[in-house]
Scaffold this active site. Sequence first.
Site, PDB file in Angstrom:
ATOM      1  N   VAL A  81      15.852  86.940 -43.630  1.00  0.00           N
ATOM      2  CA  VAL A  81      15.433  86.156 -42.471  1.00  0.00           C
ATOM      3  C   VAL A  81      14.980  84.759 -42.878  1.00  0.00           C
ATOM      4  CG1 VAL A  81      13.792  85.998 -40.559  1.00  0.00           C
ATOM      5  CG2 VAL A  81      14.784  88.219 -41.185  1.00  0.00           C
ATOM      6  N   ASP A 133       8.092  82.085 -51.666  1.00  0.00           N
ATOM      7  CA  ASP A 133       8.268  83.516 -51.886  1.00  0.00           C
ATOM      8  C   ASP A 133       7.458  83.889 -53.127  1.00  0.00           C
ATOM      9  OD1 ASP A 133      10.632  85.740 -50.923  1.00  0.00           O
ATOM     10  OD2 ASP A 133       9.624  86.133 -52.828  1.00  0.00           O
ATOM     11  N   ARG A 192      13.034  85.141 -57.631  1.00  0.00           N
ATOM     12  CA  ARG A 192      13.752  84.698 -56.435  1.00  0.00           C
ATOM     13  C   ARG A 192      13.759  83.176 -56.357  1.00  0.00           C
ATOM     14  NH1 ARG A 192      17.628  85.395 -52.603  1.00  0.00           N
ATOM     15  NH2 ARG A 192      16.893  85.130 -50.465  1.00  0.00           N
ATOM     16  N   THR A 237       7.927  93.935 -42.522  1.00  0.00           N
ATOM     17  CA  THR A 237       6.978  94.807 -41.815  1.00  0.00           C
ATOM     18  C   THR A 237       7.571  96.220 -41.806  1.00  0.00           C
ATOM     19  OG1 THR A 237       7.970  93.973 -39.754  1.00  0.00           O
ATOM     20  CG2 THR A 237       5.802  93.119 -40.366  1.00  0.00           C
ATOM     21  N   THR A 260       8.928  91.623 -37.387  1.00  0.00           N
ATOM     22  CA  THR A 260       8.866  92.575 -36.286  1.00  0.00           C
ATOM     23  C   THR A 260       7.502  93.259 -36.234  1.00  0.00           C
ATOM     24  OG1 THR A 260      11.241  93.003 -36.441  1.00  0.00           O
ATOM     25  CG2 THR A 260       9.901  94.641 -35.291  1.00  0.00           C
ATOM     26  N   CYS A 270      15.910  97.157 -39.275  1.00  0.00           N
ATOM     27  CA  CYS A 270      15.514  97.113 -37.860  1.00  0.00           C
ATOM     28  C   CYS A 270      15.574  98.473 -37.172  1.00  0.00           C
ATOM     29  CB  CYS A 270      16.399  96.122 -37.104  1.00  0.00           C
ATOM     30  SG  CYS A 270      16.014  94.388 -37.454  1.00  0.00           S
ATOM     31  N   ARG A 290      17.890  98.400 -47.722  1.00  0.00           N
ATOM     32  CA  ARG A 290      16.643  98.789 -47.060  1.00  0.00           C
ATOM     33  C   ARG A 290      16.843  99.987 -46.135  1.00  0.00           C
ATOM     34  NH1 ARG A 290      14.997  93.102 -44.564  1.00  0.00           N
ATOM     35  NH2 ARG A 290      17.274  93.031 -44.367  1.00  0.00           N
TER      36      ARG A 290
END
Length: 427
Positions: free
Chosen positions: A20, A38, A43, A92, A127, A267, A338
């Site tokens: 995102v 980050d 990264r 989240t 989220t 999600c 994920r």
Amino acid sequence: MFEEKTLINPRIVVVGLGYVGLPLAVEFGKKYHTIGIDINPTRIEQLNDGYDKTLELTKLQVQEAVHLTFTSSFENLNSVNKTTVFIITVPTPIDIFKRPNLQFLQAASQDVGKILKKGDIVVYESTVYPGCTEDDCVPILEKASGLTFNQDFFCGYSPERINPGDKVRTLTKILKITSGSTPEIATFIDKLYDSILEAGTHKASSIRVAEAAKLIENCQRDVNISFVNELALIFDRMGIDTTEVLEAAGTKWNFLPFKPGLVGGHCIGVDPYYMIHKAKSLGYYPAVIGAGRRINNNMGVFVANKVIKLMIQKEIPIKRAKGLILGFTFKENCPDIRNTGVVEVYKELTSFGIDVDIYDPWANKNDVKTEYHLSLTDQLYSDYDMVILAVAHREFETMNISSFTKKNHVFFDIKSIIDKNQVDGRL
């Protein structure tokens, strides 16, 4: 007091550079002074070299953000004499009890709060359940900063709509929901996002409305998938091919084209639990959403047991049989692992004593090892007793399965991408 004229050229700080955050930082970095932060130093090193391990952006795309810099420390965010818009895009997830895990969101709020100054704006994209921004995050910001909400600093919520692996519906081409803690802030945030998007924005009436909209987008998909998964369970008992039924039903103009399968990802496999958690806190126990989650969570066990039955029918010994799962990511042509549903298939098969290899040309082996304590194989052998095609990677569509199986074997296609006559079973 908020004055829009002070925000003509704000500084943007994007906290969290995953699926995102990075595309967002890059787009803002084309027009505004932008800092991407980050906490993973590796990264940051990779991004400074133009390499995005999520494969969402190319080196050239990252380098096009001429006003973007990367850092791994909040200490490097020197104070500037201009308003800063912090955009928080941290994970989240849920915990082992399927409850919202807000530790990353709380930590990010704490870090931002320490450097928050008067006039700054904090926008959340992670989220959450309705009310989380104002009830859970704002108090952390106030305590860490010593500032007063909606007087000294402001907040907004703009839920992410990133679709990992999708090279058509990218960030700028997806209409975005925006919201703010005051009407003036809502308008500013809406204009800010609209300045980098081709698809435009939808300004919600409140932060809570925006938070709720994000949740129901994925709750709806989860429930719809659970419906076709339940149909697959029923049709399996009838000896009817679910894919053929859906193809026939799909000839009606208003039939929704959902397919059965494993449900995972950032999600659909997570967001419904945030809605369930919030509903329970209000004394309501959501029947439909909860039932959908239970059905989808059990599909990995169903697939594994279906394969075991097929092996028994073909008189293939179960214990110490050699199996292969093709694919580990939660979706095709994407390295995102994920909440992958493949894990449950693997666990169930190995509980029967089957020696299972997992092969996935897209997944990062180190990430799989770290997250799931599983090892991906680099080499396909020629003595597998059973093969499960779990993820529809393009590499698997033309693969010659029989080249690495025994003559008597079981081939199960979860994604139904192989000709029906070439498989022993499919969803």
